[in-house]
Motif scaffolding. Sequence first.
Motif, PDB file in Angstrom:
ATOM      1  N   GLY A 422       0.794  -1.235   0.000  1.00  0.00           N
ATOM      2  CA  GLY A 422       0.000   0.000   0.000  1.00  0.00           C
ATOM      3  C   GLY A 422       0.822   1.278   0.000  1.00  0.00           C
ATOM      4  N   ALA A 423       2.130   1.173   0.131  1.00  0.00           N
ATOM      5  CA  ALA A 423       2.950   2.397   0.169  1.00  0.00           C
ATOM      6  C   ALA A 423       3.049   3.003  -1.234  1.00  0.00           C
ATOM      7  CB  ALA A 423       4.352   2.060   0.679  1.00  0.00           C
ATOM      8  N   GLU A 424       3.055   4.332  -1.265  1.00  0.00           N
ATOM      9  CA  GLU A 424       3.236   5.060  -2.534  1.00  0.00           C
ATOM     10  C   GLU A 424       4.713   5.357  -2.682  1.00  0.00           C
ATOM     11  OE1 GLU A 424       1.050   7.363  -4.603  1.00  0.00           O
ATOM     12  OE2 GLU A 424      -0.445   5.798  -4.233  1.00  0.00           O
ATOM     13  N   LEU A 425       5.354   4.761  -3.668  1.00  0.00           N
ATOM     14  CA  LEU A 425       6.798   4.921  -3.793  1.00  0.00           C
ATOM     15  C   LEU A 425       7.188   5.470  -5.162  1.00  0.00           C
ATOM     16  CD1 LEU A 425       8.081   1.602  -2.150  1.00  0.00           C
ATOM     17  CD2 LEU A 425       7.745   3.831  -1.068  1.00  0.00           C
ATOM     18  N   THR A 426       8.264   6.225  -5.146  1.00  0.00           N
ATOM     19  CA  THR A 426       8.815   6.820  -6.367  1.00  0.00           C
ATOM     20  C   THR A 426      10.221   6.267  -6.559  1.00  0.00           C
ATOM     21  OG1 THR A 426       7.592   8.833  -5.878  1.00  0.00           O
ATOM     22  CG2 THR A 426       9.394   9.034  -7.476  1.00  0.00           C
ATOM     23  N   GLY A 427      10.578   5.988  -7.809  1.00  0.00           N
ATOM     24  CA  GLY A 427      11.942   5.514  -8.049  1.00  0.00           C
ATOM     25  C   GLY A 427      11.958   4.108  -8.611  1.00  0.00           C
ATOM     26  N   TRP A 428      11.027   3.855  -9.533  1.00  0.00           N
ATOM     27  CA  TRP A 428      10.968   2.534 -10.164  1.00  0.00           C
ATOM     28  C   TRP A 428      11.688   2.580 -11.498  1.00  0.00           C
ATOM     29  CZ3 TRP A 428       8.633  -1.250  -7.315  1.00  0.00           C
ATOM     30  CH2 TRP A 428       7.816  -0.820  -6.259  1.00  0.00           C
ATOM     31  N   PRO A 429      12.399   1.534 -11.840  1.00  0.00           N
ATOM     32  CA  PRO A 429      13.084   1.562 -13.124  1.00  0.00           C
ATOM     33  C   PRO A 429      12.115   1.451 -14.300  1.00  0.00           C
ATOM     34  CG  PRO A 429      13.629  -0.435 -11.877  1.00  0.00           C
ATOM     35  CD  PRO A 429      12.645   0.326 -11.060  1.00  0.00           C
ATOM     36  N   THR A 430      12.367   2.234 -15.336  1.00  0.00           N
ATOM     37  CA  THR A 430      11.612   2.101 -16.581  1.00  0.00           C
ATOM     38  C   THR A 430      12.319   1.097 -17.493  1.00  0.00           C
ATOM     39  OG1 THR A 430      11.459   4.503 -16.359  1.00  0.00           O
ATOM     40  CG2 THR A 430      10.377   3.534 -18.244  1.00  0.00           C
ATOM     41  N   PHE A 431      13.645   1.187 -17.501  1.00  0.00           N
ATOM     42  CA  PHE A 431      14.474   0.231 -18.247  1.00  0.00           C
ATOM     43  C   PHE A 431      15.571  -0.268 -17.318  1.00  0.00           C
ATOM     44  CE2 PHE A 431      12.904   3.155 -21.466  1.00  0.00           C
ATOM     45  CZ  PHE A 431      12.509   2.319 -22.492  1.00  0.00           C
ATOM     46  N   VAL A 432      15.907  -1.550 -17.450  1.00  0.00           N
ATOM     47  CA  VAL A 432      17.072  -2.089 -16.748  1.00  0.00           C
ATOM     48  C   VAL A 432      17.938  -2.825 -17.767  1.00  0.00           C
ATOM     49  CG1 VAL A 432      17.907  -3.681 -14.965  1.00  0.00           C
ATOM     50  CG2 VAL A 432      15.863  -2.300 -14.548  1.00  0.00           C
ATOM     51  N   VAL A 433      19.213  -2.489 -17.749  1.00  0.00           N
ATOM     52  CA  VAL A 433      20.183  -3.129 -18.641  1.00  0.00           C
ATOM     53  C   VAL A 433      21.180  -3.863 -17.752  1.00  0.00           C
ATOM     54  CG1 VAL A 433      21.946  -2.738 -20.403  1.00  0.00           C
ATOM     55  CG2 VAL A 433      19.911  -1.250 -20.312  1.00  0.00           C
TER      56      VAL A 433
END
Length: 466
Positions: A422-433
């Motif tokens: 339920g936590a609102e978090l920022t900082g998710w990867p859009t792309f991972v190489v």
Amino acid sequence: MAVLDRVDLVIHGGTVVNADGRGEATVAVADGRIVAMLDPELPLPEHDRAIDARGRLVIPGGVDPHCHIGQRLGEYQALDDHRAASTAALWGGTTTVIDFAIPDPGQSPLDAVGERRKLAEISRCDSALHGCVVEWDDTTPGQIATMAGLGVRTIKLFTTYRDRVMAEPDVVLEVMRTLRSVGGIAYVHAEANHVIEDAQGLAAADGAADAGHHPMTRPELAELAAVTEVLATAEHVGAAVYFVHQTIKEAVDLVRAARRRGVRAYTETCPHYLSLDESAYAGTHPERFVCCPPLRAASSVASLRARALVGDVDTLGSDHCCYSTSQKLQHADDVREMPNGLPGVETRLPVGFTELVVRGGMPVERFVAMFATNPARLNGLSTKGVVAVGADADLVVLDPAERRTVTVSGLHMATDYTPYEGAELTGWPTFVVSAGRVVLDGDGFDDPGPVGRALDADPIPEYLLT
Ligand code: URP
Ligand code: ZN
Ligand code: ZN
């Protein structure tokens, strides 16, 4: 500029952030490595694939220095293996995981390393290993030297968990002295066992040794006492020491003060110690939050966060342990019998970024240092933790403004809960190489197969991080 041959991948339009600064650049990747950092005004080199990173940050892939993958301790077997843990790591922007070779009773540290290296053959990302010494005998110095030759130069020592993995103080000293001669570092779980056993006994006598009372059974003083003693040992033998999962400002301050005296001492904390507090034990699922050390009082969490924000914490490790709610519940009436630890390899980036950068105003550069650069340096992984020519092409493209709500169904760790539901978090990867392969993009996860390499740690340089 040298003319580039056709490259495998270009990442263009983004802001590249390293621990020591940021700039606009096109990152060119070939054969798993970064081969050029180009002026963004120049035309793109010939390429097979391009990622448009406009409006986004390009940071080094995470190096998680503290993962217990498929850990077996006593009667409990953690639920993941290297495939599951590395897949979850990649979903969360971590491209290198460092696991522990904790010997079973009667198993030698060296055999444990051999066993864990085999288990890591199914890893989807690169991995490294910490050894672990519990007892000292005539063969131990030779085993530590052999491990160093195999690229394992960090040795875990526990000052607690008697009769399972606890190392006595003289063992701690001997291991530190031996590590010094092979360019290694002692990785210490520091809680004073006698204080804990006493606190647990008192709690049990009061009928209060259940998960809801976990913090009382492992007081802050136990951490302070053990850090004080272990630091003194390191200073005495002139060895380097890294404290895993520090939870209180007093412990962080001891390490900083030692560092100012020239002791090579380092602090790790974990996302949960920066973002959760002991009120979790009063909720409906206290067992899900049982980890050692325990979550602390809100005021302690705030002070630890303040230390991290000014740069007094060197690394962010997940201390990932994948147990299910039912495993945790099995002995939730007695924390002495419970499996400890929280699942977290996948959420290290968003929890850390949200807490430190978004809420705390930490410069992204400092976050990158904790998330990738310092764990790489402190583990002798010279090709990791930096976006630079010659480094491994382990890269995360993230949108610093994208918020998501955490649900366990949206995560990939091999358990049925997340402490951040339920936590609102920022900082998710859009792309991972990872090693030049785009493993995560808008279409989801592209399983690269068992391509993860077992990394050898170089001797750890005799420098001090500032
Ligand atoms: O509670 C924890 N941290 N469990 C994992 C083992 C350890 O102590 O690091
Ligand atoms: Zn520990
Ligand atoms: Zn741990």
